[in-house]
Scaffold this motif. Structure first.
Motif, mmCIF file in Angstrom:
data_model
loop_
_atom_site.group_PDB
_atom_site.id
_atom_site.type_symbol
_atom_site.label_atom_id
_atom_site.label_comp_id
_atom_site.label_asym_id
_atom_site.label_seq_id
_atom_site.Cartn_x
_atom_site.Cartn_y
_atom_site.Cartn_z
ATOM 1 N N TYR A 169 -10.942 23.122 12.567
ATOM 2 C CA TYR A 169 -11.014 24.477 12.774
ATOM 3 C C TYR A 169 -10.710 25.198 14.100
ATOM 4 O O TYR A 169 -10.800 26.243 14.331
ATOM 5 N N GLY A 170 -10.475 24.388 15.126
ATOM 6 C CA GLY A 170 -10.408 24.866 16.603
ATOM 7 C C GLY A 170 -11.620 25.608 16.777
ATOM 8 O O GLY A 170 -12.528 25.551 16.819
ATOM 9 N N SER A 171 -11.004 26.884 17.440
ATOM 10 C CA SER A 171 -12.034 27.777 17.704
ATOM 11 C C SER A 171 -12.151 29.071 17.146
ATOM 12 O O SER A 171 -12.751 29.986 17.153
ATOM 13 N N LYS A 172 -11.922 28.815 15.593
ATOM 14 C CA LYS A 172 -11.912 29.954 14.705
ATOM 15 C C LYS A 172 -13.176 30.599 14.339
ATOM 16 O O LYS A 172 -13.325 31.694 14.359
ATOM 17 N N PHE A 173 -14.126 29.784 14.608
ATOM 18 C CA PHE A 173 -15.742 30.340 14.403
ATOM 19 C C PHE A 173 -16.351 30.220 15.448
ATOM 20 O O PHE A 173 -17.895 30.455 15.594
ATOM 21 N N ALA A 174 -15.750 29.975 16.647
ATOM 22 C CA ALA A 174 -16.439 30.143 18.027
ATOM 23 C C ALA A 174 -16.911 31.202 18.460
ATOM 24 O O ALA A 174 -16.255 32.522 18.167
ATOM 25 N N LYS A 175 -18.059 31.604 18.684
ATOM 26 C CA LYS A 175 -18.698 32.780 19.270
ATOM 27 C C LYS A 175 -18.869 33.264 20.731
ATOM 28 O O LYS A 175 -19.036 34.238 21.168
ATOM 29 N N VAL A 176 -19.187 32.022 21.545
ATOM 30 C CA VAL A 176 -19.086 32.186 23.036
ATOM 31 C C VAL A 176 -18.115 32.731 23.863
ATOM 32 O O VAL A 176 -16.764 32.096 23.530
ATOM 33 N N ASP A 177 -18.121 33.584 24.578
ATOM 34 C CA ASP A 177 -17.053 34.087 25.428
ATOM 35 C C ASP A 177 -16.458 32.860 26.189
ATOM 36 O O ASP A 177 -17.030 32.315 26.786
ATOM 37 N N PRO A 178 -15.062 32.976 26.230
ATOM 38 C CA PRO A 178 -14.420 31.811 27.028
ATOM 39 C C PRO A 178 -14.646 31.956 28.635
ATOM 40 O O PRO A 178 -14.566 30.765 29.368
ATOM 41 N N LYS A 179 -15.230 32.996 28.896
ATOM 42 C CA LYS A 179 -15.490 33.172 30.318
ATOM 43 C C LYS A 179 -16.951 32.610 30.786
ATOM 44 O O LYS A 179 -17.427 32.675 31.939
ATOM 45 N N LYS A 217 -17.438 16.325 3.437
ATOM 46 C CA LYS A 217 -16.306 16.852 4.017
ATOM 47 C C LYS A 217 -16.758 16.794 5.704
ATOM 48 O O LYS A 217 -17.872 17.289 5.758
ATOM 49 N N ILE A 218 -15.905 16.557 6.591
ATOM 50 C CA ILE A 218 -15.943 16.537 7.888
ATOM 51 C C ILE A 218 -15.277 17.837 8.517
ATOM 52 O O ILE A 218 -14.260 17.990 8.132
ATOM 53 N N GLY A 219 -15.817 18.498 9.309
ATOM 54 C CA GLY A 219 -15.358 19.591 10.168
ATOM 55 C C GLY A 219 -15.414 19.402 11.780
ATOM 56 O O GLY A 219 -16.660 19.107 12.244
ATOM 57 N N GLY A 220 -14.587 19.777 12.428
ATOM 58 C CA GLY A 220 -14.504 19.623 13.898
ATOM 59 C C GLY A 220 -14.112 21.046 14.346
ATOM 60 O O GLY A 220 -13.458 21.752 14.163
ATOM 61 N N TYR A 221 -14.902 21.389 15.598
ATOM 62 C CA TYR A 221 -14.845 22.870 16.230
ATOM 63 C C TYR A 221 -14.799 22.474 17.807
ATOM 64 O O TYR A 221 -15.144 21.760 18.295
ATOM 65 N N THR A 222 -14.007 23.523 18.328
ATOM 66 C CA THR A 222 -13.939 23.642 19.730
ATOM 67 C C THR A 222 -14.297 25.069 20.244
ATOM 68 O O THR A 222 -14.587 25.992 19.389
ATOM 69 N N ASP A 223 -14.546 25.321 21.699
ATOM 70 C CA ASP A 223 -14.692 26.467 22.281
ATOM 71 C C ASP A 223 -13.481 27.280 22.218
ATOM 72 O O ASP A 223 -12.471 27.037 21.722
ATOM 73 N N LYS A 224 -13.727 28.365 22.841
ATOM 74 C CA LYS A 224 -12.515 29.401 22.850
ATOM 75 C C LYS A 224 -11.271 29.320 23.809
ATOM 76 O O LYS A 224 -10.485 29.987 24.153
ATOM 77 N N VAL A 225 -11.849 28.212 24.947
ATOM 78 C CA VAL A 225 -11.103 27.876 25.918
ATOM 79 C C VAL A 225 -9.793 27.249 25.710
ATOM 80 O O VAL A 225 -9.651 26.294 24.955
#
Length: 435
Positions: free
Chosen positions: A407-417, A363-371
């Motif tokens: 999954y977008g930023s669902k599992f992102a941990k780094v602050d958007p700033k 299965k393939i998963g894609g992720y982004t940051d919180k911005v």
């Protein structure tokens, strides 16, 4: 690595525009090129120094819809928005900048003034387009501008200095250490337009070792300041090298549902949190050698398959919490169809692994940051995962790819700033085994 916004702008200020501006202003193309090369770092620096200015952020936010990039010659040079923006970032120093650039480039003051508006329009328009394409809000734009403070210091061309541009006051915020510099002597050959230059971090400049206006205190103070700056530069470079040459693996147990790996540095694999040096070597795939990293995605996947753990897994629930991050597969910023250089090789490796183990499913998963807007983030990450799935299908292993999910930023941990380089840890593509 921080994004150099000058790389975003230089495409708007290429030979075609230089030729058009030279014809319209009645100047030589070499003079226009020199003027742009001097103005661009100053404009980017001025925006960076006003990264929290509401007027600056509003101008950039609205630039994408204003159409300014499509009419630089006709719109930017006479736009009251651009004129007000220049006043906001440079105040009463505008005339000094115009005069200095005119003298440096050998063009008239009128041409220099119009060109300053044009360069500012191209800069604001390019940053605004980038922000719109990547869903950056005003906070994200402010962070992006702030990051340029460590970049613009080395971009002034030979023959110009902050002192010659009379912008030393605001430039102190950059710790350029050159408020009292004399103008550097330009080479006899006309320099090429400086918008083609790119740098990743601020460096020290040996031309800044001489102070021509200070007292005796500078004979020891300036070298000391340069030594401190050099030490800081070397420390930052070592820190960056450690970040980009180390991969971390961790077992993800964050959720009983289909989860992504916990936050890890870019180009990492999602298993245990033990740092592994990324050494390029041959990875044995049943006698076929794949180029990869010890402890990297290929190495871990092959080890897992050879262990029999996939074959012995009762169902998908036994596999869903173990993800492997691609070490090299990355998309260009904001794109779901353009891979960065070097990405195809690892996709080919994955195809080889699946063909060697035809019973294995993934299965393939894609992720982004919180911005940015989360709906857009999910859409982008989904499109990227689907792109990889389609690429694998085209290579003949499509039946082994059960699903592609974003999954977008669902599992992102780094602050958007945080800086763009720090947020890159959340922007990744991953793969897991499935049943």
């Amino acid at each position: 690595m921080s994004l150099n916004v000058i790389d975003l702008i230089k495409g708007q200020l290429g030979p075609a525009l230089v030729s058009q501006a030279a014809s319209q202003f009645g100047e030589s193309e070499s003079g226009i090129s020199k003027a742009i090369g001097g103005m661009l770092p100053a404009v980017v620096g001025g925006l960076a120094n006003n990264s929290d200015n509401p007027g600056v952020l509003d101008a950039i936010t609205n630039a994408s819809s204003s159409g300014i990039l499509g009419n630089l010659m006709g719109g930017a040079s006479s736009s009251p928005v651009i004129s007000n923006l220049l006043t906001s970032i440079f105040g009463d120093k505008i005339s000094g900048i115009v005069n200095a650039i005119a003298t440096y480039a050998g063009i008239s003051n009128n041409s220099s003034s119009s060109l300053l508006n044009l360069v500012t329009g191209a800069t604001v328009g390019s940053i605004g387009k980038y922000a719109a394409d990547n869903n950056l809000d005003k906070s994200g734009i402010s962070n992006l501008l702030g990051e340029q403070k460590g970049i613009v210091s080395s971009l002034l061309p030979a023959g110009l200095s902050l002192a010659s541009l009379n912008i030393g006051d605001w430039a102190k915020g950059y710790k350029f250490d050159n408020d009292n510099d004399a103008i550097r002597t330009a080479a006899s050959e006309e320099p090429k337009i400086e918008v083609t230059r790119s740098t990743t971090s601020a460096g020290t400049n040996p031309d800044r070792n001489n102070n021509e206006g200070g007292g005796s205190i500078w004979k020891w103070l300036l070298p000391l300041l340069l030594l401190i700056a050099a030490g800081y530069f070397l420390w930052k470079q070592c820190d960056k090298k450690q970040t980009t040459t180390t991969t971390t693996t961790s077992d993800s147990t964050a959720s009983k549902t289909d989860t992504a790996a916990t936050t890890t540095p870019v180009d990492t694999s999602a298993s245990t949190a033990t740092p592994v040096a990324k050494t390029d070597e041959n990875i044995d795939l049943n006698g076929v050698m794949l180029k990869g990293y010890k402890g990297g995605m290929e190495d871990q996947m092959i080890t897992f398959l050879k262990s029999g753990n996939y074959k012995n897994a009762a169902d998908d629930a036994a596999l869903k919490d173990k993800w492997y991050d691609f070490d090299h597969v990355n998309f260009k910023m904001g794109s779901s169809t353009d891979l960065e250089a070097g990405s195809q090789g690892q996709l080919d490796n994955l195809v080889a692994i699946l063909k060697a183990f035809p019973d294995a499913k993934i299965k393939i998963g894609g992720y982004t940051d919180k911005v940015g807007n989360e709906a857009n983030n999910v859409k982008l990450s989904k499109a990227r995962a689907e792109f990889i799935k389609a690429a694998l299908a085209k290579a003949g292993v499509g039946t082994q790819v059960l699903e592609a999910e974003g999954y977008g930023s669902k599992f992102a941990k780094v602050d958007p700033k945080a800086s763009d380089a720090e947020r890159a840890a959340d922007r990744k593509m991953s793969v897991r085994f499935a049943k």
